[in-house]
Design a protein around this motif. Structure first.
Motif, short mmCIF file in Angstrom:
data_model
loop_
_atom_site.label_atom_id
_atom_site.label_comp_id
_atom_site.label_asym_id
_atom_site.label_seq_id
_atom_site.Cartn_x
_atom_site.Cartn_y
_atom_site.Cartn_z
N ASN A 128 -62.24 -26.65 -9.49
CA ASN A 128 -63.05 -27.52 -9.67
C ASN A 128 -62.22 -28.81 -10.67
O ASN A 128 -62.41 -29.73 -11.30
CB ASN A 128 -64.03 -27.24 -11.53
N GLY A 129 -60.95 -28.78 -9.99
CA GLY A 129 -60.33 -30.19 -9.80
C GLY A 129 -59.84 -29.94 -11.81
O GLY A 129 -59.78 -31.53 -12.30
N LEU A 130 -60.07 -29.36 -12.82
CA LEU A 130 -59.94 -29.58 -14.13
C LEU A 130 -58.38 -29.84 -14.81
O LEU A 130 -57.72 -29.46 -16.13
CB LEU A 130 -60.52 -28.43 -14.93
N ALA A 131 -56.88 -29.34 -13.63
CA ALA A 131 -55.80 -29.16 -14.68
C ALA A 131 -55.88 -30.50 -14.97
O ALA A 131 -55.18 -30.47 -16.72
CB ALA A 131 -54.94 -28.74 -13.46
N PRO A 132 -56.71 -31.66 -14.80
CA PRO A 132 -55.97 -33.02 -16.28
C PRO A 132 -56.43 -33.05 -17.48
O PRO A 132 -56.25 -33.37 -18.32
CB PRO A 132 -56.71 -34.54 -15.19
N LEU A 133 -57.09 -31.79 -17.75
CA LEU A 133 -57.47 -31.90 -18.79
C LEU A 133 -56.64 -31.03 -20.10
O LEU A 133 -56.73 -30.99 -21.29
CB LEU A 133 -59.33 -30.99 -19.06
N TYR A 134 -55.68 -30.46 -19.22
CA TYR A 134 -54.62 -29.60 -20.08
C TYR A 134 -53.23 -29.69 -20.13
O TYR A 134 -52.85 -30.84 -19.39
CB TYR A 134 -54.45 -27.85 -19.70
N ASP A 135 -52.84 -29.98 -21.31
CA ASP A 135 -50.83 -30.62 -21.27
C ASP A 135 -50.45 -29.70 -19.94
O ASP A 135 -49.15 -29.94 -19.30
CB ASP A 135 -50.76 -29.75 -22.71
N LEU A 136 -50.23 -28.16 -20.07
CA LEU A 136 -49.80 -27.94 -19.00
C LEU A 136 -50.94 -26.89 -18.52
O LEU A 136 -51.54 -26.26 -18.73
CB LEU A 136 -48.95 -27.70 -19.01
N VAL A 137 -50.50 -26.32 -17.61
CA VAL A 137 -51.55 -25.11 -16.00
C VAL A 137 -50.47 -23.66 -15.74
O VAL A 137 -49.77 -23.94 -15.37
CB VAL A 137 -51.96 -25.58 -14.78
N ILE A 138 -51.23 -22.57 -16.83
CA ILE A 138 -50.22 -21.25 -16.45
C ILE A 138 -51.26 -20.95 -15.10
O ILE A 138 -52.36 -20.91 -15.50
CB ILE A 138 -50.22 -20.63 -17.03
N VAL A 139 -50.38 -20.89 -14.19
CA VAL A 139 -51.21 -19.38 -12.53
C VAL A 139 -50.52 -18.12 -12.96
O VAL A 139 -49.19 -17.62 -12.82
CB VAL A 139 -50.94 -20.41 -11.40
N VAL A 140 -51.63 -17.72 -12.73
CA VAL A 140 -51.41 -15.97 -12.65
C VAL A 140 -51.52 -15.60 -11.17
O VAL A 140 -52.27 -15.69 -10.57
CB VAL A 140 -51.97 -14.92 -13.88
N ASP A 141 -50.28 -15.24 -11.25
CA ASP A 141 -50.37 -14.88 -9.16
C ASP A 141 -50.13 -13.55 -8.93
O ASP A 141 -48.85 -13.10 -9.40
CB ASP A 141 -48.75 -16.00 -9.00
N ALA A 142 -50.60 -12.57 -7.76
CA ALA A 142 -50.79 -11.66 -7.05
C ALA A 142 -50.64 -11.44 -5.25
O ALA A 142 -51.36 -12.95 -5.34
CB ALA A 142 -51.81 -10.72 -7.69
N ALA A 143 -50.04 -11.34 -4.34
CA ALA A 143 -50.41 -11.22 -3.29
C ALA A 143 -51.70 -10.87 -3.88
O ALA A 143 -52.34 -9.83 -3.66
CB ALA A 143 -49.40 -10.05 -2.30
N PRO A 144 -52.56 -11.62 -2.35
CA PRO A 144 -53.63 -11.14 -1.99
C PRO A 144 -53.76 -9.84 -1.42
O PRO A 144 -54.94 -8.86 -1.68
CB PRO A 144 -54.09 -11.58 -0.11
N GLY A 145 -53.10 -8.68 -1.31
CA GLY A 145 -53.09 -7.42 -0.76
C GLY A 145 -52.91 -6.90 -1.96
O GLY A 145 -53.90 -5.70 -2.93
#
Length: 206
Positions: free
Chosen positions: A118-135
Motif C-alpha cells: 500500500n506504499g505506506l513507508a513514507p508514513l514512518y520514520d523508518l521501516v523494519i522488514v522481517v525477512d525469511a526465505a519463501p520455503g
C-alpha cells in the motif's frame, strides 16, 4: 516519538519480532488486530463487508468468517482490492487515534502486514522488514498454521515480493535463524531504535 513501520511476508515471523519489541518497551499498534476490531459484529465495517460480499461470509454467530472470506479474496485480486478499500481507511483512522495517545518519547511500532503493497513507508520514520526465505514461509504456514500448501502459496502470491519488501527497508531482520539469534538481533535493533528516538530532531526551520 519514533514511528516505526514493521512488516514482513506472511509466515516470516513478524509477530514474534513485534512481541520481542514490546517486551523491551515498544508501544505496539497492530494493524491486524485493529482490522478485526473494525469488522466486529455490529460495526459499520462489518455491514460494509457483508454488503460487498454477501451474508455467506458470516459465521453462524453473526461474526465474520475470516477463513471463508480469505479463501474468496486471496484468489481474486479485484475482490481483495474491494475488501482493502473498506477495511484500510477504518484501520488507518483507529491507528492514528492510538498513536496520538502514546507518550511523546515512545517508540511506536506499527505492525502493518501490507505496508509495502500500500506504499505506506513514507508514513514512518523508518521501516523494519522481517525477512525469511519463501520455503521457510511455506513450511511455517503449512506446519504451524495448518494451511493447505495451495492456500499458503495463494496468500504468499497475493503479497509483495521479498525483493519489494527489502527495497523499502531501513532495517532488515533475518528470521531464517534459531529463536536465540532472532532475540539477539531484535535486542540490537531495539538499542538502535531507542538511540534514534532520543536523538535531537531538526527544527522545521533547519
Amino acid at each position: 516519538m519514533l514511528k516505526v513501520g514493521l512488516t514482513g511476508g506472511i509466515g516470516a515471523g513478524k509477530s514474534e519480532v513485534s512481541r520481542l519489541l514490546v517486551e523491551r518497551g515498544a508501544v505496539l499498534i497492530d494493524a491486524d488486530r485493529i482490522a478485526r476490531e473494525v469488522v466486529a459484529p455490529g460495526t459499520p465495517g462489518l455491514a460494509s463487508v457483508v454488503e460487498a460480499f454477501g451474508e455467506e461470509i458470516l459465521a453462524a454467530d453473526g461474526s465474520l468468517d475470516r477463513p471463508r472470506l480469505g479463501a474468496i479474496v486471496f484468489a481474486d485480486a479485484e475482490k481483495l482490492a474491494t475488501l482493502n478499500s473498506i477495511v484500510h481507511p477504518l484501520v488507518g483512522a483507529r491507528s492514528r487515534e492510538l498513536e496520538e495517545a502514546a507518550a511523546e518519547d515512545a517508540v511506536v511500532i506499527h505492525d502493518v502486514p501490507l505496508l509495502t503493497e500500500n506504499g505506506l513507508a513514507p508514513l514512518y520514520d523508518l521501516v523494519i522488514v522481517v525477512d525469511a526465505a519463501p520455503g521457510t514461509q511455506l513450511d511455517r504456514l503449512v506446519r504451524l498454521r495448518g494451511m493447505t500448501e495451495e492456500d499458503a502459496r495463494a496468500r504468499m502470491a497475493a503479497q509483495a515480493t521479498r525483493e519489494q519488501r527489502r527495497a523499502i527497508a531501513d532495517i532488515v531482520i533475518d528470521n531464517d535463524v534459531p529463536l536465540e539469534e532472532l532475540e539477539q538481533r531484535v535486542k540490537d535493533v531495539w538499542a538502535e531504535l531507542v538511540g534514534r528516538s532520543q536523538a535531537p530532531r531538526p527544527s522545521p526551520a533547519e
